[in-house]
Design a protein around this motif. Structure first.
Motif, PDB file in Angstrom:
ATOM      1  N   PHE A 272       3.481 -12.782 -36.728  1.00  0.00           N
ATOM      2  CA  PHE A 272       3.982 -14.056 -36.217  1.00  0.00           C
ATOM      3  C   PHE A 272       3.287 -14.328 -34.876  1.00  0.00           C
ATOM      4  O   PHE A 272       3.814 -13.991 -33.816  1.00  0.00           O
ATOM      5  CB  PHE A 272       5.500 -14.012 -36.005  1.00  0.00           C
ATOM      6  N   PRO A 273       2.079 -14.894 -34.883  1.00  0.00           N
ATOM      7  CA  PRO A 273       1.312 -15.063 -33.643  1.00  0.00           C
ATOM      8  C   PRO A 273       2.127 -15.707 -32.530  1.00  0.00           C
ATOM      9  O   PRO A 273       3.002 -16.552 -32.777  1.00  0.00           O
ATOM     10  CB  PRO A 273       0.145 -15.956 -34.079  1.00  0.00           C
ATOM     11  N   VAL A 274       1.816 -15.331 -31.304  1.00  0.00           N
ATOM     12  CA  VAL A 274       2.711 -15.596 -30.178  1.00  0.00           C
ATOM     13  C   VAL A 274       2.872 -17.079 -29.857  1.00  0.00           C
ATOM     14  O   VAL A 274       3.939 -17.507 -29.386  1.00  0.00           O
ATOM     15  CB  VAL A 274       2.230 -14.814 -28.927  1.00  0.00           C
ATOM     16  N   ASN A 275       1.860 -17.916 -30.116  1.00  0.00           N
ATOM     17  CA  ASN A 275       1.951 -19.310 -29.676  1.00  0.00           C
ATOM     18  C   ASN A 275       3.123 -20.063 -30.302  1.00  0.00           C
ATOM     19  O   ASN A 275       3.763 -20.898 -29.653  1.00  0.00           O
ATOM     20  CB  ASN A 275       0.653 -20.049 -29.987  1.00  0.00           C
ATOM     21  N   GLN A 276       3.415 -19.791 -31.563  1.00  0.00           N
ATOM     22  CA  GLN A 276       4.497 -20.535 -32.195  1.00  0.00           C
ATOM     23  C   GLN A 276       5.865 -20.112 -31.638  1.00  0.00           C
ATOM     24  O   GLN A 276       6.792 -20.915 -31.580  1.00  0.00           O
ATOM     25  CB  GLN A 276       4.435 -20.408 -33.723  1.00  0.00           C
ATOM     26  N   THR A 277       5.999 -18.870 -31.202  1.00  0.00           N
ATOM     27  CA  THR A 277       7.237 -18.458 -30.530  1.00  0.00           C
ATOM     28  C   THR A 277       7.299 -19.035 -29.126  1.00  0.00           C
ATOM     29  O   THR A 277       8.371 -19.441 -28.652  1.00  0.00           O
ATOM     30  CB  THR A 277       7.341 -16.926 -30.493  1.00  0.00           C
ATOM     31  N   LEU A 278       6.151 -19.096 -28.465  1.00  0.00           N
ATOM     32  CA  LEU A 278       6.099 -19.730 -27.142  1.00  0.00           C
ATOM     33  C   LEU A 278       6.517 -21.192 -27.208  1.00  0.00           C
ATOM     34  O   LEU A 278       7.198 -21.695 -26.306  1.00  0.00           O
ATOM     35  CB  LEU A 278       4.679 -19.642 -26.577  1.00  0.00           C
ATOM     36  N   ILE A 444      -2.728 -19.816 -22.388  1.00  0.00           N
ATOM     37  CA  ILE A 444      -3.306 -20.188 -23.683  1.00  0.00           C
ATOM     38  C   ILE A 444      -4.683 -20.814 -23.464  1.00  0.00           C
ATOM     39  O   ILE A 444      -4.788 -21.926 -22.953  1.00  0.00           O
ATOM     40  CB  ILE A 444      -2.395 -21.200 -24.413  1.00  0.00           C
ATOM     41  N   PRO A 445      -5.766 -20.115 -23.828  1.00  0.00           N
ATOM     42  CA  PRO A 445      -7.090 -20.725 -23.715  1.00  0.00           C
ATOM     43  C   PRO A 445      -7.255 -21.865 -24.712  1.00  0.00           C
ATOM     44  O   PRO A 445      -6.712 -21.828 -25.820  1.00  0.00           O
ATOM     45  CB  PRO A 445      -8.045 -19.568 -24.044  1.00  0.00           C
ATOM     46  N   VAL A 492     -17.560 -32.645 -37.046  1.00  0.00           N
ATOM     47  CA  VAL A 492     -16.119 -32.408 -36.947  1.00  0.00           C
ATOM     48  C   VAL A 492     -15.858 -31.844 -35.562  1.00  0.00           C
ATOM     49  O   VAL A 492     -16.561 -30.931 -35.103  1.00  0.00           O
ATOM     50  CB  VAL A 492     -15.633 -31.410 -38.015  1.00  0.00           C
ATOM     51  N   VAL A 493     -14.857 -32.384 -34.877  1.00  0.00           N
ATOM     52  CA  VAL A 493     -14.482 -31.869 -33.557  1.00  0.00           C
ATOM     53  C   VAL A 493     -13.206 -31.043 -33.713  1.00  0.00           C
ATOM     54  O   VAL A 493     -12.157 -31.562 -34.084  1.00  0.00           O
ATOM     55  CB  VAL A 493     -14.264 -33.013 -32.540  1.00  0.00           C
ATOM     56  N   ALA A 494     -13.310 -29.754 -33.449  1.00  0.00           N
ATOM     57  CA  ALA A 494     -12.155 -28.854 -33.539  1.00  0.00           C
ATOM     58  C   ALA A 494     -11.627 -28.607 -32.138  1.00  0.00           C
ATOM     59  O   ALA A 494     -12.295 -27.988 -31.309  1.00  0.00           O
ATOM     60  CB  ALA A 494     -12.560 -27.536 -34.193  1.00  0.00           C
ATOM     61  N   ASP A 495     -10.442 -29.128 -31.861  1.00  0.00           N
ATOM     62  CA  ASP A 495      -9.742 -28.862 -30.598  1.00  0.00           C
ATOM     63  C   ASP A 495      -8.596 -27.919 -30.914  1.00  0.00           C
ATOM     64  O   ASP A 495      -7.605 -28.330 -31.527  1.00  0.00           O
ATOM     65  CB  ASP A 495      -9.203 -30.157 -29.979  1.00  0.00           C
ATOM     66  N   ILE A 496      -8.712 -26.670 -30.536  1.00  0.00           N
ATOM     67  CA  ILE A 496      -7.701 -25.689 -30.917  1.00  0.00           C
ATOM     68  C   ILE A 496      -7.265 -24.866 -29.707  1.00  0.00           C
ATOM     69  O   ILE A 496      -7.959 -24.792 -28.687  1.00  0.00           O
ATOM     70  CB  ILE A 496      -8.211 -24.738 -32.022  1.00  0.00           C
ATOM     71  N   GLN A 497      -6.108 -24.278 -29.855  1.00  0.00           N
ATOM     72  CA  GLN A 497      -5.618 -23.310 -28.876  1.00  0.00           C
ATOM     73  C   GLN A 497      -5.841 -21.911 -29.413  1.00  0.00           C
ATOM     74  O   GLN A 497      -5.505 -21.614 -30.559  1.00  0.00           O
ATOM     75  CB  GLN A 497      -4.129 -23.512 -28.612  1.00  0.00           C
ATOM     76  N   LEU A 498      -6.432 -21.051 -28.588  1.00  0.00           N
ATOM     77  CA  LEU A 498      -6.439 -19.633 -28.917  1.00  0.00           C
ATOM     78  C   LEU A 498      -5.053 -19.066 -28.610  1.00  0.00           C
ATOM     79  O   LEU A 498      -4.253 -19.690 -27.913  1.00  0.00           O
ATOM     80  CB  LEU A 498      -7.512 -18.900 -28.112  1.00  0.00           C
ATOM     81  N   GLN A 499      -4.747 -17.913 -29.153  1.00  0.00           N
ATOM     82  CA  GLN A 499      -3.452 -17.311 -28.883  1.00  0.00           C
ATOM     83  C   GLN A 499      -3.329 -16.922 -27.416  1.00  0.00           C
ATOM     84  O   GLN A 499      -4.299 -16.522 -26.770  1.00  0.00           O
ATOM     85  CB  GLN A 499      -3.243 -16.083 -29.772  1.00  0.00           C
ATOM     86  N   ALA A 500      -2.115 -17.048 -26.878  1.00  0.00           N
ATOM     87  CA  ALA A 500      -1.868 -16.762 -25.465  1.00  0.00           C
ATOM     88  C   ALA A 500      -2.251 -15.322 -25.132  1.00  0.00           C
ATOM     89  O   ALA A 500      -2.176 -14.423 -25.975  1.00  0.00           O
ATOM     90  CB  ALA A 500      -0.394 -16.996 -25.141  1.00  0.00           C
ATOM     91  N   ALA A 501      -2.665 -15.124 -23.896  1.00  0.00           N
ATOM     92  CA  ALA A 501      -3.087 -13.794 -23.464  1.00  0.00           C
ATOM     93  C   ALA A 501      -2.692 -13.548 -22.013  1.00  0.00           C
ATOM     94  O   ALA A 501      -2.664 -14.473 -21.195  1.00  0.00           O
ATOM     95  CB  ALA A 501      -4.602 -13.639 -23.625  1.00  0.00           C
ATOM     96  N   GLY A 502      -2.398 -12.296 -21.718  1.00  0.00           N
ATOM     97  CA  GLY A 502      -2.261 -11.814 -20.348  1.00  0.00           C
ATOM     98  C   GLY A 502      -3.234 -10.662 -20.210  1.00  0.00           C
ATOM     99  O   GLY A 502      -2.934  -9.529 -20.625  1.00  0.00           O
ATOM    100  N   TYR A 503      -4.406 -10.915 -19.654  1.00  0.00           N
ATOM    101  CA  TYR A 503      -5.505  -9.960 -19.752  1.00  0.00           C
ATOM    102  C   TYR A 503      -6.336  -9.982 -18.478  1.00  0.00           C
ATOM    103  O   TYR A 503      -6.704 -11.057 -17.991  1.00  0.00           O
ATOM    104  CB  TYR A 503      -6.386 -10.319 -20.956  1.00  0.00           C
TER     105      TYR A 503
END
Length: 549
Positions: A272-278, A444-445, A492-503
């Motif tokens: 369950f990738p973190v962005n949807q819980t965020l 979130i990048p 095609v223009v892909a505007d996406i969010q990578l999964q959140a990170a603390g790094y």
């Protein structure tokens, strides 16, 4: 014996022996921690197994179900606060919680742990948090209050890990008697978890099906899993199925001022990738909330607590219960706690915005003469193009294995990626200059990529790596992207969010963005022998927005 499937470190035999010890059996086969707890519990709490009857629903007229359950409770007349614990997605059911249930009972809580329908010794069929599971949660609460006079009806919590966490949130959204929720490794949007950027999370569904090999899946559940594994298109019917099981879609009922919710999640969550819980966490405004983010993967940060060992996540969950159900202890006003990769440093913030760094734009550039990799630059340099072939995997992958890689990460041993072995024919690569100081990625990048597919259906997976001077890398974050019914050859223009990170990326290391077209974690819509042509035109430049603290 370790549990197969979603919980590779869970020792089922030890937990079953702990149950036997509570019933009067010996403790010689238990670890010293579990043996001590069992001996203390036997003299201080009551333990018994029970069956919870559930009345037939309108959807199943004449069908009665009993849920397998157990109670750990203090001795005395009470009134005691109550914790209901729906079990994870596993055959052993409520037994997974027995060590934590005993700990809570020793602290003065009545705990009723139960196995959701379709699993283990419970009746019924698996509904994946559907309406019957919600009715079951309320029926369990009714049973607890009707049969345990020491239970305080004004102090009820639901606390669960994984599957049990989603059920806990959904029950709380529909039953106002629930005042506190503990949601460990949970989901906010089931659809987003399984179809991130319209890309099938096939490895997630495979893992769920494998872990439920002995469970009794309803016909509707089997249909949904078949669609998520093999379906070519995303139907409205499947989206509706997922939305019905998503706390985010019930947020109008979940966001109550009298409800307090503790979330725990892993940065590199593959189920369950973190962005949807965020998104769920940030949507809540009236409910009191706390989010604990940790190194690892699904359920791995809290797993040692399930087998009776000291554990930060379970300790924080206990403090949450103590404060909101007993009025004990203090909260410091922070709502986000982040464990930073790979230092394990804990950072606390009053909200998600405060935990997030300032976006810094790195423009994707073409390779200079004699180089194969493009660059990550402070200023745009348009007019280039990079072509990659579709259909071949590269060493750039999400993880070595779903969930299991997270256990190594927790030990400070993240998967090593040899970046020199990534084929520049089958992947597009952009590499930055060596960092002059530590880059603290917090948040979130964002990624924008302009590309031309050679076929109507196309997809890619983007990975952001931390590359050491020797060329070996660790993964910071990633995200997939899929487009269907595009016009071949048109941009095609892909505007996406990578999964959140603390790094923290150390000084002297480089940032590397890799894009390839195949990953064992995701469904692949690309045609063999096809091409994706990436570019950065004036009207739609390609760039990476990196949130840096």
């Amino acid at each position: 014996m370790a549990s197969a499937g979603l919980y590779p470190e869970l020792n089922e035999a030890a937990l079953a022996q702990f149950v036997t010890a509570l019933e009067g059996g010996g403790t010689s086969t238990l670890s010293s921690e579990l043996a001590d707890e069992a001996n203390q519990a036997r003299g201080s709490i009551e333990f018994f197994k029970c069956r919870v009857p559930v009345d037939p629903s309108p959807a199943e007229p004449g069908v009665s179900v009993e849920l397998d359950a157990a109670v750990c409770m203090p001795r005395g007349s009470g009134p005691f606060p109550c914790v209901v614990m729906p079990a994870p997605w596993a055959d052993l059911g409520w037994v997974a919680y027995i060590a934590q249930a005993a700990k809570l009972a020793l602290k003065g809580y009545i705990v009723l742990a139960y196995t959701p329908r379709g699993f283990g010794k419970s009746g019924g069929q698996v509904e994946v948090g559907g309406s019957l599971d919600i009715r079951d949660g309320s029926a369990v609460t009714d049973f607890l209050l009707a049969n345990l006079p020491a239970a305080d009806p004004s102090r009820i919590a639901f606390l669960g890990d994984s599957y049990g966490s989603g059920i806990s949130l959904l029950v709380a959204a529909n039953d106002p008697r629930v005042k506190v929720v503990g949601a460990l490794s949970t989901w906010g949007s089931l659809f987003s978890a399984f179809y991130e950027n319209d890309t099938q999370h096939t490895a997630s569904v495979d893992a769920l099906r494998g872990a439920a090999a002995n469970a009794r899946l309803s016909e509707r559940t089997q249909w949904a899993f078949d669609q998520m594994q093999n379906g070519d298109n995303i139907s409205d019917e499947l989206r509706d199925w997922a939305d019905e099981r998503s706390p985010l879609k019930a947020v109008d009922r979940l966001d109550r001022s009298d409800l307090s919710i503790f979330f725990a999640h892993a940065w590199h969550e593959t189920l369950f990738p973190v962005n949807q819980t965020l998104e769920l966490f940030n949507t809540l405004s009236a409910a009191t909330k706390l989010l604990d983010l940790s190194i690892g993967d699904h359920s791995s940060p809290e797993m040692s607590g399930l087998i009776g060992l000291p554990n930060r996540i379970w300790s924080d969950a206990h403090r949450w219960l103590d404060y909101h159900l007993k009025g004990l202890g203090e909260l410091d006003g922070n709502t986000v706690v982040s464990q930073i990769m790979w230092s394990k440093t804990l950072e606390s913030s009053p909200d998600w915005d405060a935990a997030t760094g300032t976006p810094t734009r790195l423009h994707l550039t073409g390779p200079v003469a004699g180089a194969t990799d493009g660059g990550l630059a402070e200023k745009p340099l348009n007019g280039w193009s990079t072509v990659l072939a579709t259909g071949t995997d590269t060493p750039a992958t999400v993880a070595g294995a779903i969930i299991k890689t997270g256990y190594a990460e927790m030990l400070g041993k993240p998967k090593v990626y040899p970046t020199a072995e990534i084929s520049r024919t089958d992947a597009a690569v952009w590499t930055g200059e060596p960092l002059t100081g530590t880059a603290k990625v917090r948040g979130i990048p964002g990624l924008r990529l302009t590309f031309q597919p050679s076929a109507a259906n196309a997809g890619f997976v983007a990975y952001l790596f931390d590359v050491a001077p020797d060329g070996n890398a660790s993964i910071i974050t990633h995200a997939p992207f899929t487009v269907r019914d595009a016009s071949p050859g048109e941009p095609v223009v892909a505007d996406i969010q990578l999964q959140a990170a603390g790094y923290d990326v150390p000084a002297g290391h480089r940032l590397m963005l890799v894009v390839d077209t195949k990953d064992p974690f995701y469904g692949d819509v690309n045609e063999a022998g096809g091409k994706l042509t990436f570019s950065s035109p004036e009207g739609a430049p390609s760039y990476l927005d990196l949130p840096l603290a």
